[in-house]
Design a protein around this motif. Structure first.
Motif, PDB file in Angstrom:
ATOM      1  N   TRP A 295       0.826  -1.200   0.000  1.00 53.92           N
ATOM      2  CA  TRP A 295       0.000   0.000   0.000  1.00 53.92           C
ATOM      3  C   TRP A 295       0.866   1.257   0.000  1.00 53.92           C
ATOM      4  N   THR A 296       0.355   2.312  -0.617  1.00 46.92           N
ATOM      5  CA  THR A 296       0.971   3.632  -0.507  1.00 46.92           C
ATOM      6  C   THR A 296       0.314   4.355   0.659  1.00 46.92           C
ATOM      7  N   VAL A 297       1.078   4.630   1.698  1.00 43.36           N
ATOM      8  CA  VAL A 297       0.540   5.247   2.919  1.00 43.36           C
ATOM      9  C   VAL A 297       1.275   6.556   3.173  1.00 43.36           C
ATOM     10  N   PRO A 298       0.581   7.690   3.174  1.00 42.38           N
ATOM     11  CA  PRO A 298       1.249   8.951   3.500  1.00 42.38           C
ATOM     12  C   PRO A 298       1.834   8.903   4.919  1.00 42.38           C
ATOM     13  N   GLU A 299       2.939   9.595   5.113  1.00 34.85           N
ATOM     14  CA  GLU A 299       3.497   9.692   6.470  1.00 34.85           C
ATOM     15  C   GLU A 299       2.470  10.360   7.372  1.00 34.85           C
ATOM     16  N   THR A 300       2.136   9.714   8.471  1.00 31.98           N
ATOM     17  CA  THR A 300       1.131  10.255   9.373  1.00 31.98           C
ATOM     18  C   THR A 300       1.739  10.611  10.715  1.00 31.98           C
ATOM     19  N   GLN A 301       1.334  11.737  11.256  1.00 35.21           N
ATOM     20  CA  GLN A 301       1.751  12.164  12.582  1.00 35.21           C
ATOM     21  C   GLN A 301       0.542  12.254  13.523  1.00 35.21           C
ATOM     22  N   ALA A 302      -0.546  11.623  13.132  1.00 38.35           N
ATOM     23  CA  ALA A 302      -1.757  11.615  13.946  1.00 38.35           C
ATOM     24  C   ALA A 302      -1.997  10.199  14.469  1.00 38.35           C
ATOM     25  N   ASN A 303      -3.190   9.937  15.008  1.00 41.43           N
ATOM     26  CA  ASN A 303      -3.501   8.595  15.504  1.00 41.43           C
ATOM     27  C   ASN A 303      -4.372   7.840  14.508  1.00 41.43           C
ATOM     28  N   PHE A 304      -4.100   8.049  13.228  1.00 41.78           N
ATOM     29  CA  PHE A 304      -4.845   7.356  12.179  1.00 41.78           C
ATOM     30  C   PHE A 304      -3.980   7.282  10.926  1.00 41.78           C
ATOM     31  N   TRP A 306      -4.262   6.907   6.434  1.00 42.42           N
ATOM     32  CA  TRP A 306      -5.122   7.250   5.297  1.00 42.42           C
ATOM     33  C   TRP A 306      -4.718   6.420   4.093  1.00 42.42           C
ATOM     34  N   LEU A 307      -5.706   5.821   3.450  1.00 39.27           N
ATOM     35  CA  LEU A 307      -5.495   5.093   2.213  1.00 39.27           C
ATOM     36  C   LEU A 307      -6.336   5.725   1.118  1.00 39.27           C
ATOM     37  N   ARG A 308      -5.693   6.209   0.069  1.00 41.14           N
ATOM     38  CA  ARG A 308      -6.399   6.798  -1.068  1.00 41.14           C
ATOM     39  C   ARG A 308      -6.862   5.641  -1.963  1.00 41.14           C
ATOM     40  N   LEU A 309      -8.168   5.394  -1.991  1.00 37.38           N
ATOM     41  CA  LEU A 309      -8.715   4.214  -2.668  1.00 37.38           C
ATOM     42  C   LEU A 309      -9.642   4.531  -3.825  1.00 37.38           C
ATOM     43  N   GLY A 310     -10.078   5.788  -3.945  1.00 36.69           N
ATOM     44  CA  GLY A 310     -10.961   6.158  -5.042  1.00 36.69           C
ATOM     45  C   GLY A 310     -12.235   5.337  -5.058  1.00 36.69           C
ATOM     46  N   GLU A 311     -12.551   4.760  -6.215  1.00 35.35           N
ATOM     47  CA  GLU A 311     -13.809   4.031  -6.376  1.00 35.35           C
ATOM     48  C   GLU A 311     -13.848   2.719  -5.577  1.00 35.35           C
ATOM     49  N   ARG A 312     -12.710   2.295  -5.047  1.00 37.90           N
ATOM     50  CA  ARG A 312     -12.685   1.059  -4.259  1.00 37.90           C
ATOM     51  C   ARG A 312     -12.916   1.308  -2.767  1.00 37.90           C
ATOM     52  N   THR A 313     -13.211   2.545  -2.399  1.00 34.10           N
ATOM     53  CA  THR A 313     -13.342   2.906  -0.991  1.00 34.10           C
ATOM     54  C   THR A 313     -14.422   2.099  -0.287  1.00 34.10           C
ATOM     55  N   VAL A 327     -14.232   1.131   9.803  1.00 34.87           N
ATOM     56  CA  VAL A 327     -13.332   2.216   9.430  1.00 34.87           C
ATOM     57  C   VAL A 327     -14.170   3.365   8.888  1.00 34.87           C
ATOM     58  N   ARG A 328     -13.512   4.479   8.559  1.00 32.33           N
ATOM     59  CA  ARG A 328     -14.250   5.663   8.106  1.00 32.33           C
ATOM     60  C   ARG A 328     -14.023   5.887   6.617  1.00 32.33           C
ATOM     61  N   PRO A 329     -14.996   5.512   5.776  1.00 28.18           N
ATOM     62  CA  PRO A 329     -14.848   5.749   4.340  1.00 28.18           C
ATOM     63  C   PRO A 329     -15.293   7.155   3.946  1.00 28.18           C
ATOM     64  N   PHE A 330     -14.593   7.753   3.006  1.00 31.40           N
ATOM     65  CA  PHE A 330     -14.995   8.999   2.372  1.00 31.40           C
ATOM     66  C   PHE A 330     -15.267   8.639   0.915  1.00 31.40           C
ATOM     67  N   ALA A 331     -16.537   8.562   0.581  1.00 29.42           N
ATOM     68  CA  ALA A 331     -16.969   7.977  -0.694  1.00 29.42           C
ATOM     69  C   ALA A 331     -16.184   8.520  -1.882  1.00 29.42           C
ATOM     70  N   PHE A 348      -7.429  -5.271  11.374  1.00 29.13           N
ATOM     71  CA  PHE A 348      -7.409  -4.360  10.222  1.00 29.13           C
ATOM     72  C   PHE A 348      -6.330  -4.757   9.228  1.00 29.13           C
ATOM     73  N   LEU A 349      -5.134  -5.055   9.713  1.00 30.57           N
ATOM     74  CA  LEU A 349      -4.052  -5.429   8.811  1.00 30.57           C
ATOM     75  C   LEU A 349      -4.389  -6.711   8.052  1.00 30.57           C
ATOM     76  N   LYS A 350      -5.050  -7.624   8.708  1.00 27.08           N
ATOM     77  CA  LYS A 350      -5.464  -8.859   8.036  1.00 27.08           C
ATOM     78  C   LYS A 350      -6.473  -8.554   6.927  1.00 27.08           C
ATOM     79  N   ALA A 351      -7.433  -7.664   7.236  1.00 33.27           N
ATOM     80  CA  ALA A 351      -8.431  -7.280   6.228  1.00 33.27           C
ATOM     81  C   ALA A 351      -7.775  -6.575   5.050  1.00 33.27           C
ATOM     82  N   ALA A 352      -6.826  -5.681   5.334  1.00 39.65           N
ATOM     83  CA  ALA A 352      -6.137  -4.958   4.264  1.00 39.65           C
ATOM     84  C   ALA A 352      -5.353  -5.909   3.376  1.00 39.65           C
ATOM     85  N   ALA A 353      -4.726  -6.911   3.996  1.00 35.60           N
ATOM     86  CA  ALA A 353      -3.962  -7.882   3.213  1.00 35.60           C
ATOM     87  C   ALA A 353      -4.880  -8.681   2.291  1.00 35.60           C
ATOM     88  N   GLU A 354      -6.052  -9.054   2.805  1.00 34.65           N
ATOM     89  CA  GLU A 354      -6.991  -9.805   1.980  1.00 34.65           C
ATOM     90  C   GLU A 354      -7.451  -8.972   0.795  1.00 34.65           C
TER      91      GLU A 354
END
Length: 359
Positions: A295-304, A306-313, A327-331, A348-354
């Motif tokens: 996955w491409t994951v932006p560097e995060t300095q918060a407690n969450f 972000w995955l940019r998924l577009g139409e697969r969100t 999780v929190r989807p942004f359509a 969550f990591l297991k779900a992401a891997a699947e």
């Protein structure tokens, strides 16, 4: 019966509804809620005792001035009490700022995507939103934001770290941006996730505010301090702005229970730092795990994260739910996932891997 309805302000038309993170269904397959950036830990030491004591007198109005909490914050941050204002979470204080600065014909500038309350509270005030797209790296484009300032601009939000991407604005670029902003435009540094920052190049907004009268800093007790359900936040700003915030505050808006809980939380800093440190460690583990999956994951300095998924969100959110986490989807854009307890992060990591194997 009359068929006419009471006249409402035109600004009420089309206001987007704030969408809170969906909770885990009671008795259902979803075991963990990773959709609201909540702290998974119970209240800090001493908080429950303070809350219990305060509850005995909730037949009385709270201290409208929040004097005890204000004194504690003044000491903690080294700022005059006159430079402090409290409210119902940092979002409540943000709405007070708009009431104090912006109305019809005025403009409010912020990055997009950023905190989803910004367009809502801007439209409620009657002002016009000016949304400046994030960079390809999911960060604030401060040069473009400065270019977007007009003689109608009254307020600028800089969410640092940014919600929902977790990305940050560093000192040199933020100071350069502030130097470009006219002195009569208020810059609001929304630092709801400040406690999770480990990048030394990210400035503390309180230090920037000290010699910049047009800078206001927002903080909250909802995230790192774990008081999301009590609704208490605050602003640090120079006296004219802080005084305006006190004028626009809902009378008695911050309950006495919330005030006492916040005071006790401030006094439990050692425990706070330990818990935040644990969450930061889990954040690193989650990010590393996602990147190892491809996955491409932006560097995060918060407690969450972000995955940019577009139409697969939506599909990704559904897979997570089947595994047992919300999780929190942004359509059409992406998914924000709170760093929670170890067990939740593992699911969550297991779900992401699947999901990754299916694309």
């Amino acid at each position: 019966m009359s068929e006419t309805s009471p006249k409402l302000r035109a600004e009420m038309e089309g206001i987007p509804t704030y969408r809170p993170g969906r909770p885990a269904a009671a008795g259902g397959p979803v075991a963990y809620k990773l959709s609201s950036n909540e702290n998974p830990y119970p209240p800090l030491p001493g908080v429950m005792e303070s809350v219990t004591a305060a509850a005995a007198s909730f037949n009385r109005y709270p201290d409208m001035a929040c004097a005890g909490l204000t004194a504690e914050l003044s000491d903690r941050f080294g700022v005059p009490a006159a430079h402090l204002a409290t409210g119902t979470g940092s979002v409540g204080v943000a709405q007070q700022l708009l009431q104090a600065t912006s109305g019809p014909g005025d403009e409010v500038v912020y990055a997009w995507r950023s905190f989803e309350a910004y367009p809502i509270i801007t439209q409620i005030s009657g002002a016009t939103s000016v949304r400046v797209p994030l960079t390809e790296g999911e960060t604030h484009d401060l040069d473009a934001m400065a270019d977007a300032i007009t003689d109608r601009t009254r307020l600028i939000f800089v969410c640092n770290p940014n919600n929902p991407t977790g990305t940050v604005v560093r000192r040199a670029e933020l100071e350069r941006f502030l130097d470009r902003v006219p002195g009569d435009v208020l810059v609001v540094l929304d630092e709801a996730y400040r406690e999770f920052i480990r990048d030394a190049e990210v400035p503390d907004g309180v230090e920037l505010y000290r010699d910049r009268p047009n800078v206001c800093v927002l903080r909250t007790f909802s995230k790192a301090y774990g008081l999301a359900g009590l609704r208490v936040g605050f602003a640090i700003a120079h006296e004219p702005v802080a005084a305006a915030l006190r004028k626009t505050a809902v009378p008695f808006g911050v309950s006495q229970i919330a005030q006492e809980a916040a005071i006790a939380s401030l006094r439990a800093e050692d425990a706070l730092l330990g818990r935040v440190g644990s969450l930061v460690g889990e954040r690193t583990r989650v990010v590393d795990g996602l990147r190892a999956q491809g996955w491409t994951v932006p560097e995060t300095q918060a407690n969450f994260v972000w995955l940019r998924l577009g139409e697969r969100t939506a599909a990704f959110a559904e897979v997570c739910e089947r595994h047992g986490v919300v999780v929190r989807p942004f359509a059409g854009e992406g998914v924000r996932v709170t760093v929670g307890e170890t067990e939740a992060n593992d699911i969550f990591l297991k779900a992401a891997a699947e999901f990754r194997k299916e694309i």
